[in-house]
Write a protein that holds these residues in place. Structure first.
Motif, mmCIF file in Angstrom:
data_model
loop_
_atom_site.group_PDB
_atom_site.id
_atom_site.type_symbol
_atom_site.label_atom_id
_atom_site.label_comp_id
_atom_site.label_asym_id
_atom_site.label_seq_id
_atom_site.Cartn_x
_atom_site.Cartn_y
_atom_site.Cartn_z
ATOM 1 N N ASN A 60 16.987 56.411 43.054
ATOM 2 C CA ASN A 60 17.588 56.765 42.071
ATOM 3 C C ASN A 60 16.903 57.958 41.470
ATOM 4 O OD1 ASN A 60 18.519 57.295 39.307
ATOM 5 N ND2 ASN A 60 19.678 55.446 39.586
ATOM 6 N N PRO A 61 17.291 59.069 41.258
ATOM 7 C CA PRO A 61 16.225 59.939 41.008
ATOM 8 C C PRO A 61 15.963 60.267 39.468
ATOM 9 C CG PRO A 61 18.405 61.188 41.472
ATOM 10 C CD PRO A 61 18.364 59.867 41.863
ATOM 11 N N THR A 62 16.861 59.555 38.640
ATOM 12 C CA THR A 62 16.733 59.378 37.139
ATOM 13 C C THR A 62 15.384 58.501 36.701
ATOM 14 O OG1 THR A 62 18.433 57.740 36.917
ATOM 15 C CG2 THR A 62 19.111 59.749 36.936
ATOM 16 N N THR A 63 15.013 57.634 37.716
ATOM 17 C CA THR A 63 14.021 56.825 37.364
ATOM 18 C C THR A 63 12.747 57.436 37.464
ATOM 19 O OG1 THR A 63 13.655 55.955 39.628
ATOM 20 C CG2 THR A 63 15.340 54.837 38.480
ATOM 21 N N ASP A 64 12.436 58.774 37.883
ATOM 22 C CA ASP A 64 11.383 59.256 37.971
ATOM 23 C C ASP A 64 11.106 60.297 36.903
ATOM 24 O OD1 ASP A 64 9.279 60.953 38.727
ATOM 25 O OD2 ASP A 64 10.115 61.754 40.269
ATOM 26 N N MET A 113 13.958 47.800 34.490
ATOM 27 C CA MET A 113 14.101 49.243 34.527
ATOM 28 C C MET A 113 15.577 49.657 33.756
ATOM 29 S SD MET A 113 12.643 50.102 38.260
ATOM 30 C CE MET A 113 12.664 51.765 38.262
ATOM 31 N N ASN A 114 16.414 48.778 34.208
ATOM 32 C CA ASN A 114 17.954 49.058 33.490
ATOM 33 C C ASN A 114 17.918 49.161 32.108
ATOM 34 O OD1 ASN A 114 20.668 49.283 34.826
ATOM 35 N ND2 ASN A 114 20.871 48.047 32.911
ATOM 36 N N THR A 115 17.072 48.196 31.283
ATOM 37 C CA THR A 115 17.003 48.125 30.107
ATOM 38 C C THR A 115 16.231 49.342 29.531
ATOM 39 O OG1 THR A 115 16.913 45.636 30.194
ATOM 40 C CG2 THR A 115 15.953 46.729 28.297
ATOM 41 N N ASN A 124 19.166 51.987 44.631
ATOM 42 C CA ASN A 124 17.785 51.790 44.662
ATOM 43 C C ASN A 124 16.920 52.227 43.680
ATOM 44 O OD1 ASN A 124 15.184 52.060 45.785
ATOM 45 N ND2 ASN A 124 15.825 50.564 47.428
ATOM 46 N N PRO A 125 16.356 51.297 43.017
ATOM 47 C CA PRO A 125 15.654 52.084 41.835
ATOM 48 C C PRO A 125 14.367 53.007 42.118
ATOM 49 C CG PRO A 125 15.699 49.652 41.631
ATOM 50 C CD PRO A 125 16.392 49.975 42.877
ATOM 51 N N ILE A 126 14.137 53.094 43.578
ATOM 52 C CA ILE A 126 13.219 54.130 43.907
ATOM 53 C C ILE A 126 13.970 55.306 44.205
ATOM 54 C CG2 ILE A 126 11.280 54.798 45.455
ATOM 55 C CD1 ILE A 126 10.850 51.884 46.171
ATOM 56 N N GLN A 129 11.234 39.257 42.745
ATOM 57 C CA GLN A 129 10.740 40.176 41.882
ATOM 58 C C GLN A 129 11.383 41.455 41.801
ATOM 59 O OE1 GLN A 129 6.702 40.981 43.625
ATOM 60 N NE2 GLN A 129 5.944 41.523 41.610
ATOM 61 N N LYS A 130 11.733 41.976 43.003
ATOM 62 C CA LYS A 130 12.356 43.376 42.820
ATOM 63 C C LYS A 130 13.500 43.300 41.830
ATOM 64 C CE LYS A 130 11.276 45.085 47.463
ATOM 65 N NZ LYS A 130 12.040 45.693 48.687
ATOM 66 N N LYS A 131 14.471 42.253 41.954
ATOM 67 C CA LYS A 131 15.705 42.140 41.123
ATOM 68 C C LYS A 131 15.061 42.233 39.547
ATOM 69 C CE LYS A 131 19.001 40.260 44.237
ATOM 70 N NZ LYS A 131 19.717 39.126 44.608
ATOM 71 N N LYS A 132 14.005 41.572 39.278
ATOM 72 C CA LYS A 132 13.556 41.429 37.850
ATOM 73 C C LYS A 132 13.177 42.499 37.413
ATOM 74 C CE LYS A 132 12.271 36.554 37.772
ATOM 75 N NZ LYS A 132 11.054 35.452 37.789
ATOM 76 N N ILE A 133 12.209 43.303 38.238
ATOM 77 C CA ILE A 133 11.749 44.478 37.908
ATOM 78 C C ILE A 133 12.900 45.938 37.618
ATOM 79 C CG2 ILE A 133 10.491 46.509 38.519
ATOM 80 C CD1 ILE A 133 8.647 44.746 40.279
ATOM 81 N N ALA A 134 14.037 45.496 38.409
ATOM 82 C CA ALA A 134 15.288 46.613 38.325
ATOM 83 C C ALA A 134 16.008 46.233 36.915
ATOM 84 C CB ALA A 134 15.974 46.286 39.577
#
Length: 530
Positions: free
Chosen positions: A443-447, A487-489, A439-441, A479-484
């Motif tokens: 996942n601690p590395t997204t902070d 974020m991955n990129t 989950n992109p929220i 929309q969540k999948k597009k944002i994720a």
């Protein structure tokens, strides 16, 4: 009674006592579950650290408001019922009856609020949630409410997150401990009581059945359902760290479970008819290398990109796991095959080579600073990764300082922001279970809020902050999948960290242990020992 009759009767009584004295330990052992955990237990505060040993300790003694089942569905645990206001800005919860702490005190809404506030200062998802919370209150002892300043779509997901850091519920007086200091009392309302008087770091940890725990009626699944305890005592053998010794002890029946079977023994144990390898997870784990963005040269994204180009996942997986059926390369920060899994932007690593890494490093202006890699010596599931990292970095043109230490020392050191000449670090490698990072929220590395970030490494990137904030507010799954994907990129672009593959961690147990279920972790309720 004649002397001879008295002698016979006394002898019979002594024989009976003798029989009992022999039988009692054997009978007692059937009610003791003996586990070899994957590491030593040194930190007893599961909010202070994300270490899985501390999390597993937490699940033994604490309970949670919600849990996540084996399919990723959030369900009530300590909560009996809840409601959400029409504007999605007030959540009202009622605690179920019978919740009691190990010291005899009832669990109240005030305990819940204090626990959530402390967790929200340390956990990535908790910190994200607290950005939306305007206040919390407890109208009655068995209720609590969360008021949001702005609606968001992940309140229940946050409260039910199954892994580090878990929002465990503690007594208010304990939960009011500074979030950046470790708690000194270890009292929960969960299915087991921690025997602090028998705890010996590096030797053993002991948990006994909490007789007053009232389990839910549903069958167990993930971290949801009834936490039924069928043994009187669980003993963690913290001293048995040699892989061969672990397997020998299991084959002899001296231990009941090896939590993380060393990969080198997978094929041998697989053929042993006296041992089972139960399935306990639907999804595997992700290996990653984490940079310290505060210390040069990893404050430079171009240097971090050079590392990504050098880190062939196959090299790590082949060396660390070795069993082809247990590992797979993956270019998704959020786990391949999960709802937010995407390989967008991963070419810099997945389609790169050493020549590309060397060129990127040369272009970065790297000044030859030795890279301090922390290498754990006592965690079999990851201890080979730093050696591979050091080898690949040297091939790319880096100088490397590989420093060996036990895992608990590494856990303590990685939390420090010290410069290198004061005992700081550049990189460590670790593993995350899928639920922690898909989950992109969560996942601690997204902070990427720099030194305000909740996890070690302290990356800084405003664009990632914007993307993460957008994901928090998104309610449409498309929309969540597009944002994720975006974020991955971006994570590959800036080098938040480097993923080095996915794998399945086998568990081994004697055949007389039953009741295993899919937990996606290491949980010791519902197990019976025959």
């Amino acid at each position: 009674m004649s002397p001879s009759a008295l002698i016979k009767r006394t002898a019979a009584a002594l024989m009976a006592v003798g029989v009992l004295s022999v039988a009692t330990p054997a009978a007692a052992q059937s009610n003791v579950l003996r586990v070899v955990p994957h590491s030593n237990l040194a930190v007893l505060d599961p909010i202070w650290t994300t270490a899985y040993m501390s999390r597993n300790h937490g699940y033994m003694i604490y309970d949670t408001l919600f849990g996540t089942d084996e399919k990723g569905v959030v369900k009530p645990q300590m909560v009996e019922s809840y409601s959400i206001s029409t504007d999605n800005r007030m959540y009202s919860f009622k605690l179920r009856k019978g919740l009691e702490f190990h010291d005899g005190q009832p669990v109240t809404g005030e305990d819940v609020i204090a626990s959530l506030q402390r967790w929200g200062k340390r956990d990535a998802m908790g910190s994200a949630l607290m950005q939306f919370v305007s206040r919390m209150d407890s109208p009655t002892p068995d209720t609590f409410r969360i008021f949001l300043g702005e609606a968001c779509g992940f309140v229940l997901e946050a409260l039910g997150k199954p892994s580090s850091n878990v929002p465990f519920i503690m007594p208010k007086r304990i939960a009011e401990t500074d979030a950046f200091k470790q708690i000194e009392e270890h009292i929960g309302s969960g299915p087991y009581v921690f025997k602090r008087d028998e705890f010996k770091p590096g030797d053993k940890a002991v948990y006994t059945k909490f007789a007053k725990y009232v389990p839910r009626s549903e069958p167990p699944s993930g971290t949801t359902g009834g936490k039924r305890v069928y043994v009187d005592r669980v003993e963690w053998n913290l001293a048995l760290r040699d892989a061969q010794a672990q397997v020998n002890a299991l084959q002899k029946g001296e231990v009941d479970i090896i939590e993380a079977l060393p990969f080198d023994f997978f094929e041998t144990v697989k053929k042993d008819a006296s041992i089972q390898m139960p399935k306990y997870a639907n999804y595997g784990l992700q290996y990653m290398a984490r940079f310290n963005h505060l210390n040069k040269p990893f404050d430079n994204p171009k240097v971090r990109q050079a590392v990504a180009a050098a880190f062939s996942q196959e090299a790590f997986l082949r060396a660390q796991v070795g069993v082809k059926e247990l590992y797979r390369p993956c270019g998704s920060m959020f786990i391949c095959g999960t709802p937010f899994g995407s390989t967008a932007g991963s070419d810099i690593q997945m389609k790169s080579n050493m020549k590309k890494a060397q060129d990127l490093l040369k272009a970065s202006g790297y000044d030859g600073t030795p890279i301090v890699i922390m290498k754990p010596t006592d965690l079999a599931s990851i201890q080979k990764l730093p050696d591979v990292a050091a080898q690949l970095l040297r091939q790319a043109g880096f100088k490397v300082d590989l420093q060996a230490m036990d895992w608990q020392t590494l856990v303590g050191r990685r939390a420090k922001k010290d410069p290198i000449d004061k005992g700081g670090w550049h990189m460590f490698l670790t593993a995350w279970q899928a639920f922690d990072v898909w989950n992109p929220i969560a996942n601690p590395t997204t902070d990427t809020r720099g030194e305000k970030s909740t996890w070690f490494g302290w990356a800084t990137d405003d664009k990632m902050v914007e993307l993460r904030n957008s994901f928090m507010r998104a309610t449409d799954e498309g929309q969540k999948k597009k944002i994720a994907e975006a974020m991955n990129t971006r994570m590959f672009e800036i080098g938040t960290h480097v993923i080095v593959g996915e794998y399945d961690q086998p568990m081994a147990a004697t055949k007389n242990v039953s009741g295993f279920f899919v937990t996606n972790g290491n949980i010791y309720w519902n197990l019976k020992k025959n």
